[in-house]
Design an enzyme around this catalytic site. Structure first.
Site, PDB file in Angstrom:
ATOM      1  N   GLU A 186       1.062  -1.091  -0.217  1.00  0.00           N
ATOM      2  CA  GLU A 186      -0.097   0.344  -0.221  1.00  0.00           C
ATOM      3  C   GLU A 186       1.036   1.248   0.521  1.00  0.00           C
ATOM      4  OE1 GLU A 186      -3.193   0.053  -0.561  1.00  0.00           O
ATOM      5  OE2 GLU A 186      -3.376  -1.834  -0.734  1.00  0.00           O
ATOM      6  N   GLU A 199      -1.708   9.722  -0.233  1.00  0.00           N
ATOM      7  CA  GLU A 199      -1.954  10.025  -1.441  1.00  0.00           C
ATOM      8  C   GLU A 199      -0.957  10.804  -2.065  1.00  0.00           C
ATOM      9  OE1 GLU A 199      -5.655   8.729  -4.192  1.00  0.00           O
ATOM     10  OE2 GLU A 199      -5.906   8.507  -1.440  1.00  0.00           O
ATOM     11  N   ASN A 203     -14.923   6.310   7.024  1.00  0.00           N
ATOM     12  CA  ASN A 203     -13.303   5.797   8.110  1.00  0.00           C
ATOM     13  C   ASN A 203     -12.895   6.284   9.063  1.00  0.00           C
ATOM     14  OD1 ASN A 203     -14.180   3.670   6.506  1.00  0.00           O
ATOM     15  ND2 ASN A 203     -12.770   3.629   4.734  1.00  0.00           N
TER      16      ASN A 203
END
Length: 380
Positions: A233, A242, A280
Site C-alpha cells: 500500500e 496518497e 472511515n
C-alpha cells in the site's frame, strides 16, 4: 560531570604538566547557535530543528506549516543566538616540554555526532551517550540510537564491521512483538523516517491480540501478512499520503450526518493502509478515542496514530471480504483472504493478478525474515 569536578580535573592535569592554572572568568552564559529559520512550506521530520522567535525548536514527528510554540509537534530547545562565550585565562607553561594529550581508550579521537550534518557510509562518530557509531548508510544526521538502519555500534579501534546475515530468532523478542527492530529495518530498507519501529510498537497496545494469538508460527505469519500488505500500500513504507492530489475532494461523503468538518479535501489516503473517506476516519477515531473526523491530519503527523489506524482496519474491518484480516490469519484461512479484505474487489478473482502476486512475494519474503513458513492459501 559537574562543573566543580571538571575544574578539579583540569587543575590536576595542569599541575601535573607544570602549568599554573587560573579559574576561568565567565562573563555570560553562551547561547546555542540558531538553526535555520523555520519556514511554513518546509517539511520537517522527527529530529529536525528550526529557529523561531529567538529559540531553537525540534520536531517530534513529520510536520509542515505548524508554527513552533503553537503546536505540540515542536519541542522547545531553548534560546539561541546572542550571549557572550565564557573567557578563560591561563598562563603559558614554564617548561619547554609540551604537555601530552591522552586519547580515549583504543586510540579513538572521532568527532562528535552533529545533528543535521550529512554523513556517508563508513563515517564514525562519538554520540552524546559517550559511545561510538559507524554509518551503515548515507544519512542527513539521523540519531544513531534512533535510526539504527543508518548506524551501527562501533567498538573504538576496531576495523569497521562487515555485513553478516543473522539467523532468525527461535523465540519471541523481548519487546513482546514478533518482529525485532533489526528485522523491521531489513524488511523496509528504504522506508520514510516517519514510519518508525517505535511508532508501530507503541500502537500495538490498541490491539493486543494482533500478532499475539495462537502459536509462534501463527504470530509471525500474521505480522508478516500485515507488513506485506502495508508494504504494497505504501511502496515499501515510503509514502505517507496518497500521491494523486486530484483524488482528494472525492473522499468526502456529504450524505453522512456529520459531514466533512475538516474540509471537502481532507480525507485522502494516509498511513500504512492508506485510510480514506470521512466515514472511515470517524469510525477509526471513535474506536481509538481520537477525533480523526475533525483532525484527520494526525494520521500523517503522528507515527503511532498512523500505525493504529492500520491496525484498526486489520483487526476490525472486513472490507470487501468476508472476515477481518486478523481472523483470516489466526483461523488458518491464509494470506489470500487478507488481500480480499483489503482490496479484493479490485484484485481478487482475476481482477489484477500482478498486484496479488506482488503482495504474495512480499509476504513470502517477510515470513523468511521472521524464520517461519507462509502456510497455504496465499492467493485470492
Amino acid at each position: 560531570m559537574s562543573r566543580n569536578r571538571i575544574v578539579a580535573a583540569v587543575a590536576a592535569a595542569a599541575a601535573a604538566a607544570g602549568l599554573a592554572f587560573v579559574l576561568p572568568s565567565v562573563t555570560a552564559e553562551a547561547a546555542a547557535d540558531c538553526a535555520a529559520p523555520w519556514a511554513s512550506a518546509t517539511v520537517y521530520t522527527g529530529g529536525k530543528t528550526a529557529s523561531y522567535n529567538g529559540k531553537n525548536w525540534q520536531a517530534k514527528w513529520w510536520t509542515q506549516g505548524e508554527t513552533p510554540g503553537g503546536a505540540q509537534v515542536w519541542t522547545d530547545q531553548g534560546a539561541c543566538g546572542g550571549g557572550t562565550p565564557p573567557t578563560t585565562t591561563t598562563t603559558r607553561p614554564t617548561t619547554t616540554t609540551p604537555p601530552t594529550t591522552t586519547l580515549p581508550p583504543g586510540g579513538c579521537n572521532y568527532a562528535a555526532w552533529v545533528q543535521g550534518k550529512n554523513y556517508v557510509t563508513g563515517d564514525i562518530v562519538k554520540f552524546t551517550d559517550g559511545k561510538f557509531y559507524i554509518a551503515e548508510h548515507d544519512n542527513p544526521g539521523y540519531s544513531p540510537v534512533v535510526s539504527t538502519w543508518y548506524w551501527d555500534p562501533y567498538t573504538c579501534g576496531d576495523t569497521p564491521p562487515t555485513s553478516t546475515t543473522s539467523t532468525p530468532p527461535t523465540s519471541i523478542p523481548n519487546t513482546g512483538f514478533v518482529v525485532s527492530e533489526a528485522q523491521f529495518n531489513q524488511m523496509f530498507p528504504s522506508r520514510n523516517a516517519f514510519y518508525t519501529y517505535k511508532g508501530l510498537t507503541d500502537a500495538l497496545a490498541a490491539y493486543p491480540g494482533f500478532a499475539n494469538t495462537g502459536t509462534d508460527t501463527v504470530k509471525r505469519q500474521e505480522a508478516a501478512a500485515f507488513l506485506a500488505n502495508v508494504n504494497h500500500e505504501t511502496g515499501g513504507l515510503v509514502y505517507i499520503k496518497e500521491i494523486n492530489e486530484a483524488n482528494y475532494p472525492h473522499y468526502c461523503d456529504a450524505t453522512q450526518s456529520y459531514g466533512c468538518p475538516a474540509g471537502q479535501s481532507a480525507y485522502y489516503g494516509r498511513g500504512p493502509i492508506q485510510l480514506s473517506w470521512n466515514f472511515n476516519y470517524k469510525a477509526a477515531g471513535d474506536a481509538l478515542g481520537i477525533d480523526l473526523l475533525r483532525n484527520p491530519f494526525l494520521v500523517e503527523q503522528d507515527p503511532a496514530v498512523a500505525w493504529k489506524t492500520a491496525l484498526w482496519y486489520w483487526n476490525t474491518q472486513k472490507g470487501p471480504g468476508t472476515m477481518t484480516p486478523h481472523d483470516a490469519m489466526v483461523n488458518s484461512r491464509g494470506f489470500g483472504e487478507t488481500i480480499r479484505s483489503i482490496n479484493g474487489a479490485l484484485e481478487c478473482n482475476g481482477g489484477n493478478p500482478a498486484q496479488v502476486q506482488s503482495r504474495i512475494n512480499a509476504y513470502q519474503k517477510f515470513t523468511q525474515v521472521l524464520g517461519t513458513t507462509p502456510g497455504n492459501n496465499l492467493s485470492c
